[in-house]
Design an enzyme around this catalytic site. Structure first.
Site, PDB file in Angstrom:
ATOM      1  NE  ARG A   1      -2.701  -1.325   3.297  1.00  0.00           N
ATOM      2  CZ  ARG A   1      -3.234  -1.229   4.387  1.00  0.00           C
ATOM      3  NH1 ARG A   1      -4.154  -0.114   4.623  1.00  0.00           N
ATOM      4  NH2 ARG A   1      -2.777  -1.969   5.984  1.00  0.00           N
TER       5      ARG A   1
ATOM      6  CE  LYS B   1       4.955  -1.589   5.793  1.00  0.00           C
ATOM      7  NZ  LYS B   1       3.569  -2.239   6.330  1.00  0.00           N
TER       8      LYS B   1
ATOM      9  CG  ASP C   1       5.660  -2.249   9.867  1.00  0.00           C
ATOM     10  OD1 ASP C   1       5.935  -2.473  11.091  1.00  0.00           O
ATOM     11  OD2 ASP C   1       4.467  -3.117   9.066  1.00  0.00           O
TER      12      ASP C   1
ATOM     13  N   GLY D   1      -5.428  -8.821  15.452  1.00  0.00           N
ATOM     14  CA  GLY D   1      -6.046 -10.463  16.492  1.00  0.00           C
ATOM     15  C   GLY D   1      -5.929  -9.851  17.956  1.00  0.00           C
TER      16      GLY D   1
ATOM     17  CG  ASN E   1       1.003  -1.480   7.608  1.00  0.00           C
ATOM     18  OD1 ASN E   1       0.703  -1.544   6.836  1.00  0.00           O
ATOM     19  ND2 ASN E   1      -0.676  -1.186   8.704  1.00  0.00           N
TER      20      ASN E   1
ATOM     21  CE1 TYR F   1      30.605  30.720  -1.908  1.00  0.00           C
ATOM     22  CE2 TYR F   1      31.767  31.915  -3.491  1.00  0.00           C
ATOM     23  CZ  TYR F   1      31.606  30.678  -2.655  1.00  0.00           C
ATOM     24  OH  TYR F   1      31.793  29.699  -2.483  1.00  0.00           O
TER      25      TYR F   1
ATOM     26  CB  ALA G   1      26.167  45.447  -2.026  1.00  0.00           C
TER      27      ALA G   1
ATOM     28  CG  ASN H   1      35.565  29.997  -4.082  1.00  0.00           C
ATOM     29  OD1 ASN H   1      35.470  30.359  -4.977  1.00  0.00           O
ATOM     30  ND2 ASN H   1      35.291  29.240  -3.339  1.00  0.00           N
TER      31      ASN H   1
ATOM     32  NE  ARG I   1      36.342  52.398 -10.376  1.00  0.00           N
ATOM     33  CZ  ARG I   1      35.874  52.934  -9.325  1.00  0.00           C
ATOM     34  NH1 ARG I   1      34.946  52.163  -8.102  1.00  0.00           N
ATOM     35  NH2 ARG I   1      36.478  54.306  -9.033  1.00  0.00           N
TER      36      ARG I   1
HETATM   37  C1  UD1 Z   1       0.381  -9.219  12.871  1.00  0.00           C
HETATM   38  C2  UD1 Z   1      -0.523 -10.138  14.328  1.00  0.00           C
HETATM   39  C3  UD1 Z   1      -2.182  -9.533  14.392  1.00  0.00           C
HETATM   40  C4  UD1 Z   1      -1.574  -7.747  15.089  1.00  0.00           C
HETATM   41  C5  UD1 Z   1      -0.831  -6.913  14.137  1.00  0.00           C
HETATM   42  C6  UD1 Z   1      -0.034  -6.008  14.865  1.00  0.00           C
HETATM   43  C7  UD1 Z   1       0.342 -11.780  13.120  1.00  0.00           C
HETATM   44  C8  UD1 Z   1      -0.042 -13.391  12.962  1.00  0.00           C
HETATM   45  N1  UD1 Z   1      -0.771 -11.657  13.511  1.00  0.00           N
HETATM   46  O1  UD1 Z   1      -0.486  -9.044  11.468  1.00  0.00           O
HETATM   47  O2  UD1 Z   1      -2.008 -10.372  16.111  1.00  0.00           O
HETATM   48  O3  UD1 Z   1      -2.571  -7.860  15.900  1.00  0.00           O
HETATM   49  O4  UD1 Z   1       0.234  -8.105  14.118  1.00  0.00           O
HETATM   50  O5  UD1 Z   1      -0.711  -5.031  13.875  1.00  0.00           O
HETATM   51  O6  UD1 Z   1       1.446 -12.501  13.799  1.00  0.00           O
HETATM   52  N2  UD1 Z   1       6.058  -9.958   7.895  1.00  0.00           N
HETATM   53  C9  UD1 Z   1       7.459 -10.623   7.772  1.00  0.00           C
HETATM   54  N3  UD1 Z   1       7.732 -12.035   7.331  1.00  0.00           N
HETATM   55  C10 UD1 Z   1       6.572 -12.704   7.089  1.00  0.00           C
HETATM   56  C11 UD1 Z   1       4.847 -11.762   7.969  1.00  0.00           C
HETATM   57  C12 UD1 Z   1       4.984 -10.517   7.894  1.00  0.00           C
HETATM   58  O7  UD1 Z   1       8.830 -10.457   7.668  1.00  0.00           O
HETATM   59  O8  UD1 Z   1       6.147 -13.633   6.704  1.00  0.00           O
HETATM   60  C13 UD1 Z   1       6.533  -9.080   8.433  1.00  0.00           C
HETATM   61  C14 UD1 Z   1       6.073  -7.982   8.344  1.00  0.00           C
HETATM   62  O9  UD1 Z   1       6.670  -6.819   7.368  1.00  0.00           O
HETATM   63  C15 UD1 Z   1       5.127  -6.699   9.613  1.00  0.00           C
HETATM   64  C16 UD1 Z   1       4.932  -7.463  10.654  1.00  0.00           C
HETATM   65  O10 UD1 Z   1       6.137  -8.819  10.360  1.00  0.00           O
HETATM   66  O11 UD1 Z   1       6.175  -5.902   9.895  1.00  0.00           O
HETATM   67  C17 UD1 Z   1       3.549  -8.095  10.930  1.00  0.00           C
HETATM   68  O12 UD1 Z   1       2.969  -8.230   9.935  1.00  0.00           O
HETATM   69  P1  UD1 Z   1       1.454  -7.704   9.167  1.00  0.00           P
HETATM   70  O13 UD1 Z   1       1.455  -8.757   7.564  1.00  0.00           O
HETATM   71  O14 UD1 Z   1       1.841  -6.194   9.089  1.00  0.00           O
HETATM   72  O15 UD1 Z   1       1.044  -8.969  10.305  1.00  0.00           O
HETATM   73  P2  UD1 Z   1      -0.808  -8.512  10.655  1.00  0.00           P
HETATM   74  O16 UD1 Z   1      -1.064  -9.622   9.354  1.00  0.00           O
HETATM   75  O17 UD1 Z   1      -1.355  -7.301  11.124  1.00  0.00           O
HETATM   76 MG    MG Z   2      -0.398  -5.556  10.000  1.00  0.00          MG
END
Ligand code: UD1
Ligand code: MG
Length: 485
Positions: A29, A36, A120, A160, A249, A392, A406, A412, A466
């Protein structure tokens, strides 16, 4: 938070801290070619904010999980991570947050306490994480437990949900939006994405994860289920401040967090007594230190390391980077100062601007005046020297009380090398002079306006270089030739 209180807090945990940062996600996004976690907040990549927090917590190491744009992310942060030992592990393909943290397992020592963060989510306070880590110890059982950072959201969609036991004092599960029952969907307490857990236990629970869920992903949040199955108490550290756990995001969210961050900085400065004309029109992208009675007008941007001495006034629309401005100096509207690596210093009671430009190595002494459309680079100006209009000064050493007219410039650069111009005390340089460096103007001398000076001048002398003025009496201007018909 003071260094001492961080030390005490970490010591009481009796385990070294290892931070795991999830940074493999794509960030679709953002609609950007830049990964990101490298998008900038307050002039600094999001991931660097997270690593700075880990540094504040005196973490033993940070394990960064990269995936999308991995090489770029690794190159960008390894150069800015300072004191912290940063390790990178790659997650390819990305099969979920649990799968992400599984990749970090070989890099995590068994004796550590692990705090899982997201690359992030830039604005989590160090003391919030210390309180979370303390919960690992306060789970009431003999062994350490699992601590989750949670908060209540009026609209919890997408997060979650925290399912608590009937007494409400411990957590039984985190249920993701897509897997939740209608009843669970009404829970407003959500998981922030941040947890603290001893490495050894984390490893055993990670090994048990599967992807049998609505999204077919390995959920990190399922470690809660396995902790409960092992009889380990899972506690929530519930906070109110949503900003601390807000992730980026989209460009809109990035801008919202930027404003929130800037307002926080503005409030911190105002608490110290700094007077800001409008805290909503104020930006710090680095560190700004202010002594007493500093006044800052609207739309100013401060970058890198900036120090403002007592009673300094900054006019509207100034950009000031890597500079020290001494007590009582005034920087007027629309002035641009950037010291880059060399720095810029402005002496006590000096006046700069409006519309002035100070570049690296500009060192202004006390009571120096630099006026509109004057550029100063790699030059020192001694007490009371003035260059008030359209001029300058580059690679110059300017003595006390010099008046620089002025439209005058130091030439330089000869096309290959830079040379210095030395203007001794009390010299008066007229308007529109070219001083061809290397050259020295002797103390107390005067240079006639419009002169091109290529040889040293004598102290106390008037030097003019001059064309002589000639007059031709009764001069007839050419007439327009009539057009042929
Ligand atoms: C996750 C949590 C959710 C919580 C939310 C808060 C899980 C399953 N769920 O959900 O309970 O409320 O964060 O923001 O963890 N990332 C990786 N590799 C991957 C997937 C994700 O590095 O395979 C990183 C993403 O870049 C991000 C972070 O993990 O920085 C969270 O991933 P994201 O997909 O945003 O998790 P949510 O589904 O939002
Ligand atoms: Mg998320």
């Amino acid at each position: 938070m003071s260094d001492q209180s961080v030390n005490q807090a970490i010591f009481s945990l009796e385990r070294p801290l290892d931070v795991v940062v999830m940074a493999a996600g794509k960030g679709t996004r953002m609609k950007s070619r830049i990964p990101k976690v490298l998008q900038r907040l307050a002039g600094k990549p999001l991931l660097s904010h997270v690593l700075d927090t880990a540094t504040q917590l005196k973490a033993r190491s940070a394990v960064v999980i990269t995936g999308h744009g991995a090489a770029e992310v690794e190159a960008a942060v390894s150069s800015v991570s300072g004191k912290l030992a940063v390790k990178f592990v790659r997650q390819e393909p990305q099969l979920g947050t649990g799968h992400a943290v599984q990749q970090a397992v070989p890099a995590l020592a068994d004796d550590g306490l692990v705090v899982v963060l997201s690359g992030d989510v830039p604005l989590t306070h160090a003391d919030t994480l210390i309180a979370l880590m303390a919960c690992v110890r306060q789970t009431g059982s003999t062994s350490d437990g699992l601590a989750l950072l949670t908060l209540d959201m009026p609209n919890p969609t997408g997060y979650g949900r925290i399912v608590r036991n009937p007494q409400g004092d411990s957590v039984l599960a985190i249920v993701e939006q897509k897997d939740a029952s209608p009843e669970q969907l009404t829970i407003q307490e959500v998981y922030s994405g941040i947890m603290a857990v001893p490495a050894k236990q984390l490893k055993t629970w990670l090994a048990k994860l599967d992807n049998q869920n609505a999204q077919g992903e390995y959920y990190l949040t399922d470690v809660v289920k396995w902790a409960v199955a092992d009889g380990v108490k899972v506690v929530a550290h519930r906070i109110q401040d949503e900003l601390q756990v807000t992730g980026v995001n989209s460009p809109q969210q990035l801008a919202q967090l930027e404003r929130a961050y800037q307002l926080q900085k503005a409030n911190e400065l105002m608490l110290q007594g700094v007077r800001l004309a409008d805290p909503a029109r104020f930006d710090v992208r680095g560190e700004l230190h202010c002594d007493a009675d500093v006044e800052i007008d609207v739309n100013c941007v401060f970058e890198g390391q900036v120090h403002l001495g007592e009673g300094v006034r900054i006019g509207p629309n100034c950009v000031i980077a890597n500079a020290r401005i001494a007590a009582g100096a005034a920087i007027h509207a629309f002035t641009h100062i950037d010291g880059e690596k060399l720095g810029v210093t402005v002496g006590e009671g000096a006046l700069v601007g409006p519309f002035a430009r100070l570049r690296p190595g500009a060192e202004l002494g006390p009571e120096v005046h630099i006026g509109n459309f004057v550029e100063v680079k790699n030059s020192t100006l001694a007490k009371g020297a003035k260059a008030n209009h359209l001029a300058y000064l580059g690679d110059a050493t300017v003595g006390e009380r010099v008046n620089y007219g002025a439209g005058s410039i130091t030439a330089n650069y000869d096309g290959a090398n830079k040379h210095r111009t030395i203007i001794e005390n009390d010299v008066h340089v007229g308007s529109n002079c070219v001083l061809i460096a290397p050259v020295t103007l002797g103390a107390g001398g005067t240079v006639g306006g419009g002169s091109t000076i290529s040889k040293n001048t004598e102290p106390g002398a008037l030097s003019v270089a001059r064309g002589k003025q000639v007059s031709i009496a009764n001069w007839k201007r050419p007439q327009k030739t009539p057009k042929a018909k």
